[in-house]
Write an enzyme that holds these catalytic residues in place. Sequence first.
Site, short mmCIF file in Angstrom:
data_model
loop_
_atom_site.label_atom_id
_atom_site.label_comp_id
_atom_site.label_asym_id
_atom_site.label_seq_id
_atom_site.Cartn_x
_atom_site.Cartn_y
_atom_site.Cartn_z
N PRO A 140 19.93 -18.05 33.57
CG PRO A 140 20.64 -20.12 32.76
CD PRO A 140 21.14 -18.84 33.34
CG ASN A 141 15.28 -21.47 32.89
OD1 ASN A 141 14.57 -21.19 31.93
ND2 ASN A 141 16.21 -22.40 32.83
NE ARG A 166 13.28 -23.37 36.72
CZ ARG A 166 14.55 -23.34 37.07
NH1 ARG A 166 15.09 -22.21 37.51
NH2 ARG A 166 15.29 -24.41 36.98
CE1 TYR A 195 15.67 -22.86 42.05
CE2 TYR A 195 13.93 -23.87 40.76
CZ TYR A 195 15.26 -23.77 41.09
OH TYR A 195 16.18 -24.57 40.48
CG ASN A 221 20.98 -17.65 41.13
OD1 ASN A 221 21.45 -18.62 40.53
ND2 ASN A 221 19.87 -17.72 41.85
CB ALA A 272 21.50 -24.28 34.36
CG HIS A 310 25.58 -26.71 38.03
ND1 HIS A 310 25.89 -26.67 39.38
CD2 HIS A 310 24.31 -26.25 37.92
CE1 HIS A 310 24.83 -26.22 40.05
NE2 HIS A 310 23.87 -25.97 39.19
CG ASP A 360 38.07 -19.20 31.60
OD1 ASP A 360 38.37 -19.75 32.69
OD2 ASP A 360 38.23 -19.76 30.49
CD GLU A 412 28.54 -20.28 42.92
OE1 GLU A 412 27.88 -21.31 42.78
OE2 GLU A 412 29.79 -20.27 42.94
CG HIS A 445 23.28 -21.24 43.78
ND1 HIS A 445 23.09 -21.20 42.43
CD2 HIS A 445 24.62 -21.28 43.99
CE1 HIS A 445 24.27 -21.23 41.83
NE2 HIS A 445 25.22 -21.28 42.76
CB ILE A 446 16.79 -19.61 45.43
CG1 ILE A 446 16.84 -18.16 44.91
CG2 ILE A 446 15.54 -19.87 46.24
CD1 ILE A 446 15.78 -17.84 43.86
CB SER A 447 17.60 -24.65 45.81
OG SER A 447 18.49 -24.79 44.72
NE ARG A 463 17.45 -28.40 43.30
CZ ARG A 463 17.15 -27.61 42.30
NH1 ARG A 463 17.64 -26.39 42.25
NH2 ARG A 463 16.37 -28.02 41.32
NE ARG A 465 19.29 -28.96 39.80
CZ ARG A 465 18.90 -28.23 38.76
NH1 ARG A 465 19.55 -27.14 38.44
NH2 ARG A 465 17.87 -28.61 38.02
#
Length: 145
Positions: A10-11, A18, A23, A74, A77, A80, A87, A98, A100-102, A107, A111
């Site tokens: 998402p997002n 954003r 990001y 990625n 949200a 978390h 599963d 996995e 993540h940019i940040s 954070r 997170r």
Amino acid sequence: MAKVLVLNGPNLNLLGTREPEIYGSTTLKDIEQMMAARAKEAGIGIDFYQSNHEGCLVDKVQEANHHYDYIIFNAAAFTHYSIALRDAIAAIDVPLIEVHISNIHKREEFRHSSVLAPVAMGQICGLGIESYMAALEAIIYKLKK
């Protein structure tokens, strides 16, 4: 030919606009173009999928089984709290990295944990868009071994 699936949650379709202070200004399409060029250079296939909907991502993870050699994900949200994605990942035979940019560990407290990490091959975070490229390079390295 080996194949990699890159999933985005998402997002992430809003990358480039954003919260650029977190990001950056690179769009998801820019990331996909960079990854596609590197994958072509390495002689591997690569597909991309982004959704803001948890169930659609669960479906893509399940569909990846026996069709892809690796997944780069990625989950944003969903990282978390999505037990459904956790599963689905645990139920397939495709190694997943996995990304993540940040740096999720620097954070907000909520997170800091990932329900996906225990079923992922590894986690790369905090390198900006290079997190994606680092994951792809790790896969290329593993495929050459």
